[in-house]
Motif scaffolding. Structure first.
Motif, PDB file in Angstrom:
ATOM      1  N   SER A 156      67.680  76.510  35.601  1.00  0.00           N
ATOM      2  CA  SER A 156      66.558  75.609  35.825  1.00  0.00           C
ATOM      3  C   SER A 156      65.360  76.381  36.378  1.00  0.00           C
ATOM      4  CB  SER A 156      66.947  74.498  36.806  1.00  0.00           C
ATOM      5  OG  SER A 156      65.819  73.721  37.166  1.00  0.00           O
ATOM      6  N   ARG A 157      64.160  75.950  36.016  1.00  0.00           N
ATOM      7  CA  ARG A 157      62.930  76.613  36.460  1.00  0.00           C
ATOM      8  C   ARG A 157      62.301  75.930  37.669  1.00  0.00           C
ATOM      9  NH1 ARG A 157      61.120  80.384  32.869  1.00  0.00           N
ATOM     10  NH2 ARG A 157      62.085  80.397  30.799  1.00  0.00           N
ATOM     11  N   TYR A 158      62.963  74.928  38.212  1.00  0.00           N
ATOM     12  CA  TYR A 158      62.417  74.253  39.386  1.00  0.00           C
ATOM     13  C   TYR A 158      62.539  75.147  40.615  1.00  0.00           C
ATOM     14  CZ  TYR A 158      61.584  69.813  37.041  1.00  0.00           C
ATOM     15  OH  TYR A 158      61.089  68.839  36.226  1.00  0.00           O
ATOM     16  N   ASP A 163      65.983  70.530  43.743  1.00  0.00           N
ATOM     17  CA  ASP A 163      65.306  70.163  42.499  1.00  0.00           C
ATOM     18  C   ASP A 163      66.030  70.709  41.286  1.00  0.00           C
ATOM     19  OD1 ASP A 163      63.288  68.719  43.736  1.00  0.00           O
ATOM     20  OD2 ASP A 163      61.977  70.452  43.957  1.00  0.00           O
ATOM     21  N   ARG A 164      66.599  71.906  41.411  1.00  0.00           N
ATOM     22  CA  ARG A 164      67.347  72.475  40.291  1.00  0.00           C
ATOM     23  C   ARG A 164      68.602  71.657  39.998  1.00  0.00           C
ATOM     24  NH1 ARG A 164      66.903  78.725  42.377  1.00  0.00           N
ATOM     25  NH2 ARG A 164      64.673  78.982  41.908  1.00  0.00           N
ATOM     26  N   ASP A 167      67.513  68.544  38.220  1.00  0.00           N
ATOM     27  CA  ASP A 167      67.178  68.903  36.843  1.00  0.00           C
ATOM     28  C   ASP A 167      68.448  69.047  36.001  1.00  0.00           C
ATOM     29  OD1 ASP A 167      65.524  69.731  34.681  1.00  0.00           O
ATOM     30  OD2 ASP A 167      65.917  71.828  35.174  1.00  0.00           O
ATOM     31  N   ALA A 168      69.464  69.680  36.575  1.00  0.00           N
ATOM     32  CA  ALA A 168      70.731  69.872  35.865  1.00  0.00           C
ATOM     33  C   ALA A 168      71.419  68.539  35.588  1.00  0.00           C
ATOM     34  CB  ALA A 168      71.645  70.786  36.668  1.00  0.00           C
ATOM     35  N   ARG A 170      70.227  65.628  35.283  1.00  0.00           N
ATOM     36  CA  ARG A 170      69.531  64.795  34.303  1.00  0.00           C
ATOM     37  C   ARG A 170      69.926  65.153  32.867  1.00  0.00           C
ATOM     38  NH1 ARG A 170      63.685  64.780  37.423  1.00  0.00           N
ATOM     39  NH2 ARG A 170      63.998  62.815  38.556  1.00  0.00           N
ATOM     40  N   MET A 171      70.536  66.305  32.682  1.00  0.00           N
ATOM     41  CA  MET A 171      70.929  66.725  31.335  1.00  0.00           C
ATOM     42  C   MET A 171      72.351  66.332  30.983  1.00  0.00           C
ATOM     43  SD  MET A 171      69.386  70.567  31.080  1.00  0.00           S
ATOM     44  CE  MET A 171      68.255  71.109  32.354  1.00  0.00           C
TER      45      MET A 171
END
Length: 490
Positions: A156-158, A163-164, A167-168, A170-171
């Motif tokens: 992840s780029r967060y 936040d990473r 982000d993970a 959510r996938m």
């Protein structure tokens, strides 16, 4: 008497929860507390156990195959896990299979520091995500679907670990209840549908998380509340908590089988005492499927609360007509084929003096392959029971689970292959009845099931899966059944 039949395979004749998770932050003996909490969750996974701890500078880990007591009873082991924060895991092998490399918590050194994750549930698009990650250069160390989360976080780029992680998550699709550790935080998270359980409590000034509230009782803590579906709770080293809602809100669908079988009866799930829910299921079963009999006999231990409810509602005396041995090991060297078929009798034995000459109602939590039910009916006949009426405290289990429960493939589920009367004939009972799905809902929630908007995940009974099943669809591409919209039976 030994029965032979295509379904007569004693292995896998029960539904098993994949795992249990525990975490604590803010106590100097975090690993010891975690080991004790995992003892309380041992019923959720008996093949392996692991703990990762953090002392403010370093992460420490110990994992092993077998029970918690086999791995974390020695002072030396716990002394090797110092720190004020720890997460732990007990597991069965469903996704990924057995083996030490799949024992959780999984740990990785990421660019932002150490990352330890304990996961209860199943990611139903893990294979698709894994293929994409491998194509981009990721190297996997295990076959567990949980490792996909680590790689998604790592790529992840967060800017922050929290936040990473968001982000993970959510996938991914499917079910997840997580207890995650970074060098700065403990993070607890539950999927937006709340399929798998996760609760939060307090132990002095420490915050604790667990799959079930009973773990707090055992460690001397107190239950505060459930981690809500879709909620992410971040706790720092000072005990400060932050509640985040990073996912789109959905109508919760917690697993109804937690009430039927998975959770310990002394736990609370979805705001209801598990014991009281099971007793209510038994009472509902007595209303739906009455019978003229002399005794109500539970199949121990999981059938006991429902049998009490059935007896109280029907007025038929409750008796322990089957005695269970609690000393049958997880593994057993069986020297012959006939010994293998005696597995049920090693675990359960008929109370012959009580049941001989009696008409009995046998109460069990579920029928999976039917092999254990058949053996128990035969055992009770051999003990002299004149009539055996089998009553089941759940609807027929006709569909596989893809959310973290170790169910056989659908072709091996008895209810997927037979209607009620052939099932009765197969287990050799005089009568057979299951509680209705609507009756199950009434027992655990006081309300009937709403068609099109159920309040629980009941896919193992209804085939109504609450999420997409990407990996299954890919595996069975071209199958017309899987072209149905989500929410219809596959």
């Amino acid at each position: 008497m030994i029965s032979t039949h295509p379904f007569c395979d004693l292995s896998g004749d029960t539904l098993r929860e994949e795992c249990g998770v525990f975490g604590v932050i803010g106590t100097p003996d975090a690993a010891a507390v975690t080991a004790l909490g995992l003892h309380a969750l041992q019923h959720r996974g008996q093949e392996a156990a692991g703990i990762v701890s953090f002392d403010g500078a370093e992460f420490y880990a110990h994992r092993g195959l077998g029970h918690v007591a086999e791995n974390f009873s020695s002072r030396e082991t716990l002394a090797g896990l110092p720190g004020f924060m720890a997460n732990g895991h007990v597991r069965y092998s469903t996704t990924g299979g057995a083996g030490l490399r799949n024992v959780q918590p999984l740990f990785a050194d990421l660019a932002s520091g150490g990352f330890s994750v304990a996961h209860n549930g199943n990611i139903s698009n893990a294979a698709a995500l894994r293929a994409e990650l491998v194509a981009r250069g990721s190297i996997f160390q295990s076959t567990s679907d949980t490792e996909v989360i680590i790689h998604l976080v790592a790529t992840s780029r967060y800017p922050t670990p929290v936040d990473r992680l968001i982000d993970a998550l959510r996938m991914i699709e499917g079910a997840f209840s997580l207890v995650v550790m970074t060098k700065d935080h403990m993070i607890a998270c539950r999927d937006p549908l709340g399929i798998r359980p996760l609760v939060m409590g307090r132990l002095g000034e420490a915050t604790v998380f667990a799959s079930e509230s009973v773990a707090f009782d055992v460690v001397g803590g107190s239950f505060e509340r459930e981690v809500e579906p879709g909620e992410l709770i971040v706790v720092d080293a000072n005990g400060e908590r932050q509640s985040l809602r990073p996912f789109q809100r959905q109508r919760p669908r917690p697993c109804i089988f937690e009430h039927v079988y998975f959770s310990r009866p002394d736990s609370v799930f979805a705001g209801r005492s598990v014991y009281e829910a099971r007793r209510a299921i038994g009472a509902q079963l007595a209303l739906e499927a009455p019978v003229d009999a002399d005794l109500v006999v539970p199949v121990p231990d999981s059938g006991v609360p429902a049998a009490i409810g059935y007896a109280q509602s029907s007025g038929i005396p409750f008796e322990l007509g089957i005695v269970r041995s609690h000393y049958v090991g997880r593994t057993f060297i069986q020297p012959s084929e006939s010994a293998r078929h005696s597995g049920v009798r090693r675990k359960h034995n008929a109370n012959r003096a009580l049941v001989a000459g009696k008409r009995i109602v046998l109460i069990d939590d579920s029928i999976v392959r039917g092999t254990t039910s058949l053996k128990i009916v035969e055992m009770m006949r051999d003990a002299g029971a004149t009539e055996i009426h089998f009553r089941v405290a759940s609807p027929p289990t006709a569909h596989s689970c893809y959310y973290g429960v170790d169910t056989p493939e659908r072709s091996k589920l008895l209810a997927a292959q037979m209607q009620l009367e052939p099932m009765r004939a197969f287990i050799k009972a005089d009568s057979l009845a299951f509680v209705s799905l609507d009756g199950l809902y009434r027992a655990v929630s006081g309300l009937p099931r709403e068609p099109g908007a159920p309040r629980f995940c009941d896919a193992c009974f209804s085939g109504d899966y609450p999420t997409t099943l990407t990996d299954l669809a890919r595996q069975t591409q071209g199958d017309a059944q899987l072209s149905l919209p989500v929410g219809q039976a596959a």
